[in-house]
Design a protein around this motif. Structure first.
Motif, PDB file in Angstrom:
ATOM      1  N   LEU A 176      14.589 117.386 -33.152  1.00 42.53           N
ATOM      2  CA  LEU A 176      14.735 118.740 -32.602  1.00 42.53           C
ATOM      3  C   LEU A 176      14.752 119.794 -33.707  1.00 42.53           C
ATOM      4  N   GLY A 177      15.457 119.491 -34.801  1.00 47.62           N
ATOM      5  CA  GLY A 177      15.467 120.412 -35.939  1.00 47.62           C
ATOM      6  C   GLY A 177      14.083 120.564 -36.548  1.00 47.62           C
ATOM      7  N   GLY A 208       9.380 120.974 -41.154  1.00 49.75           N
ATOM      8  CA  GLY A 208       9.840 120.373 -39.900  1.00 49.75           C
ATOM      9  C   GLY A 208       9.348 118.956 -39.735  1.00 49.75           C
ATOM     10  N   ILE A 236      11.198 120.190 -34.978  1.00 45.89           N
ATOM     11  CA  ILE A 236      10.359 120.972 -34.066  1.00 45.89           C
ATOM     12  C   ILE A 236      10.693 122.452 -34.181  1.00 45.89           C
ATOM     13  N   LYS A 237      11.975 122.775 -34.270  1.00 43.97           N
ATOM     14  CA  LYS A 237      12.395 124.181 -34.398  1.00 43.97           C
ATOM     15  C   LYS A 237      11.959 124.772 -35.737  1.00 43.97           C
ATOM     16  N   LEU A 238      12.062 123.965 -36.800  1.00 45.10           N
ATOM     17  CA  LEU A 238      11.696 124.440 -38.137  1.00 45.10           C
ATOM     18  C   LEU A 238      10.190 124.619 -38.269  1.00 45.10           C
ATOM     19  N   GLY A 239       9.436 123.681 -37.710  1.00 47.09           N
ATOM     20  CA  GLY A 239       7.981 123.784 -37.721  1.00 47.09           C
ATOM     21  C   GLY A 239       7.357 123.504 -39.072  1.00 47.09           C
TER      22      GLY A 239
END
Length: 160
Positions: free
Chosen positions: A104-105, A114, A107-110
């Motif tokens: 999840l981190g 990420g 995906i959020k960071l990209g």
């Protein structure tokens, strides 16, 4: 009266066994789902192949452990062993949580950061789970007298 009420909440035989089996099915399928989610992060053929291998062998091991768990019945004499097993399987959950948070981190960071975070968390969670799974298998071998991945029942070679 109070003891009568609490006695209704006490699990019957097999409840711990069902809990272990349900926890195993849920957690192993969740971990395989994490690998499937992580496969959408990278477009590399090499990464896709590694992810496929992880899904293939992870699913195979998950199925094998489930079948072995289904073979063992719960009796009054081994009820404490099932309780111990339930506690050990609960320790596996930390690896799944670590992998979920990292994915999840990631995906959020990209971008590449990420991707790296998701992969590091996934691999770390994988090793955590495998470490505790090996411990659980060794305990199950001693508690229930089963052989997980051995050559039991196969004839020995003539030179042994």
């Amino acid at each position: 009266m109070k003891s009568n009420i609490f006695s209704r909440f006490k699990p019957k035989y097999g409840a711990t066994r069902r809990g272990v089996i349900m926890l195993w099915c849920f957690s192993s399928s969740l971990f395989l789902y994490y690998f499937a989610v992580a496969s959408s992060v990278g477009d590399s053929l090499y990464f896709g192949y590694l992810n496929f291998i992880a899904l293939l062998f992870g699913g195979s091991i998950s199925y094998h452990v489930l079948i072995e768990l289904l073979k063992i019945s719960q009796t009054q004499s081994n009820e404490s062993s099932w309780h111990l097993l339930l506690k050990e399987f609960a320790a596996l959950q930390a690896g799944y949580v670590l992998a979920a948070v990292a994915i999840l981190g990631g995906i959020k960071l990209g971008k590449i950061e990420g991707f790296i975070l998701a992969m590091v968390g996934l691999v770390t969670g994988y090793f955590w789970v495998m470490h505790f799974l090996i411990r659980v298998m060794k305990k199950m071998e001693s508690l229930f007298g089963i052989k997980w991945f051995g050559a039991e029942g196969q004839p020995k070679a003539a030179d042994e």
